[in-house]
Design an enzyme around this catalytic site. Structure first.
Site, PDB file in Angstrom:
ATOM      1  N   TYR A 124      24.011  42.593  37.816  1.00  0.00           N
ATOM      2  CA  TYR A 124      25.118  43.365  36.998  1.00  0.00           C
ATOM      3  C   TYR A 124      25.107  44.933  37.145  1.00  0.00           C
ATOM      4  O   TYR A 124      25.145  45.921  36.697  1.00  0.00           O
ATOM      5  CB  TYR A 124      25.542  42.809  35.268  1.00  0.00           C
ATOM      6  CG  TYR A 124      25.821  41.972  35.177  1.00  0.00           C
ATOM      7  CD1 TYR A 124      25.712  40.662  35.995  1.00  0.00           C
ATOM      8  CD2 TYR A 124      25.694  41.298  33.834  1.00  0.00           C
ATOM      9  CE1 TYR A 124      26.134  38.912  35.840  1.00  0.00           C
ATOM     10  CE2 TYR A 124      26.440  39.991  33.091  1.00  0.00           C
ATOM     11  CZ  TYR A 124      26.356  38.544  34.834  1.00  0.00           C
ATOM     12  OH  TYR A 124      26.139  37.785  34.294  1.00  0.00           O
ATOM     13  N   PHE A 145      32.939  32.285  32.063  1.00  0.00           N
ATOM     14  CA  PHE A 145      34.661  32.093  33.467  1.00  0.00           C
ATOM     15  C   PHE A 145      35.227  31.260  32.456  1.00  0.00           C
ATOM     16  O   PHE A 145      36.918  31.087  32.744  1.00  0.00           O
ATOM     17  CB  PHE A 145      34.836  31.705  34.541  1.00  0.00           C
ATOM     18  CG  PHE A 145      33.956  32.792  35.281  1.00  0.00           C
ATOM     19  CD1 PHE A 145      33.565  33.837  35.505  1.00  0.00           C
ATOM     20  CD2 PHE A 145      33.283  31.744  36.500  1.00  0.00           C
ATOM     21  CE1 PHE A 145      33.082  34.430  36.568  1.00  0.00           C
ATOM     22  CE2 PHE A 145      32.372  32.744  37.463  1.00  0.00           C
ATOM     23  CZ  PHE A 145      32.138  33.805  37.215  1.00  0.00           C
ATOM     24  N   GLY A 147      38.789  31.370  33.955  1.00  0.00           N
ATOM     25  CA  GLY A 147      39.412  30.011  35.044  1.00  0.00           C
ATOM     26  C   GLY A 147      39.189  30.265  36.127  1.00  0.00           C
ATOM     27  O   GLY A 147      38.266  31.391  36.853  1.00  0.00           O
TER      28      GLY A 147
END
Length: 299
Positions: free
Chosen positions: A69, A215, A219
């Site tokens: 990340y 998510f 979504g």
């Protein structure tokens, strides 16, 4: 109850092995920029550090991160280290290994089993720790993970890792891993409009393993964030409660089982409070049925 007064423990707790965590945690992916990885504008460093400290002040004791990340100017692990070290005794930091990114941020491959130790050690260095609380093996399309998970089990036996989990895994992967060492969590994509992982949700419940959807808010937007047009069912329930659609998505996620944990991530202090408030939101059976009617075929 206002969002300013809701703490991370409002939705209850779960055990990751012998580690007690509040069911609403914090995902670190979005700390590095306004969109995932190398896209978007880097967030203000001071604001991000303030959000991390505020999250912990409000009871967040489960942070999900990874050495991969990072964006052009930001590293999630370094930000966590700067904001929170020395770490509170009850703070659980979970990280992931498996994917390989080069210095330019390009995804190049997946780590071989003999390279996983190096990835664990890189997370240790960046976070400034002598052991990792939880390490999740991110499955990268392989059918068998036995060799990879076995390599992590050796690091667990050596004391570098306390507990092991999986990410992006299928039920067959879970069975392979459990034959080697205990699995405390599975991180898979799951949400109101992405319910293809229901079998894994049930498998985790059967074995008292935490199921940690990612998510859940974004979504279909996935790494880019919640860029889609929201479903009318979500908007209807949000209007009923006078809250944001994100809160409804998180509340629905938490209603899927006591073993389900949420790890919403943000660099925005207002969004942090909004996310935590979802833990105190009760959805009726009728509202849950309405949300369950969202079409998932396009996800």
């Amino acid at each position: 109850m206002t969002s300013e007064t809701v703490r991370a423990g409002a939705a209850g707790t779960w055990l990751l092995g012998d580690l007690t965590v509040n069911r609403i945690g914090f995902g670190a992916m979005r700390l590095t920029g306004s969109a995932a990885f190398h896209q978007g504008t880097p967030r203000d460093r001071g604001q991000v550090i303030a959000v991390l400290r505020r999250a912990v002040d409000l009871g967040v004791n489960h942070i999900d991160t990874a050495a991969f990340y990072f964006s052009r100017l930001r590293s999630a692990n370094e930000l966590i280290n700067s904001a929170l070290a020395p770490y509170a005794d009850d703070l659980v930091i979970a990280t992931k290994v498996g994917p390989v990114r080069d210095a330019c941020g390009e995804w190049t491959d997946r780590a071989r089993p003999d390279q996983l130790r190096g990835q664990v050690e890189e997370n240790l260095r960046q976070l400034g720790r002598d052991h990792l609380d939880v390490v999740n093996l991110r499955v990268m399309g392989q059918d068998s993970i036995s060799e990879d998970f076995g390599a992590l089990a050796e690091l667990r036996d050596a004391g570098l890792v306390r507990h092991l989990g999986l990410s992006n895994a299928r039920p067959a992967h879970l069975a392979q891993a459990r034959a080697i060492a205990p699995v405390v969590c599975v991180q898979n994509r799951y949400g109101i409009d992405a319910r293809g992982g229901a079998e894994m949700l049930r498998s985790c419940a059967a074995h008292d393993i935490a199921f940690v959807p990612f998510f859940a808010i974004a979504g279909a937007g996935r790494e880019a964030g919640a860029v889609h047009t929201e479903h009318e069912q979500v908007l209807t329930v949000a209007r009923t409660h006078g809250v944001s659609p994100s809160q409804i998505r998180l509340a629905w996620t938490l209603h899927q089982g006591k073993h389900v944990l949420a790890i919403p991530g943000t660099g925005n202090p207002d969004h942090l409070l909004d996310n935590l408030a979802a833990g105190a939101l009760h959805l009726t059976e009728e509202e849950l049925a309405l949300l369950d009617s969202v079409d998932c075929t396009a996800s």
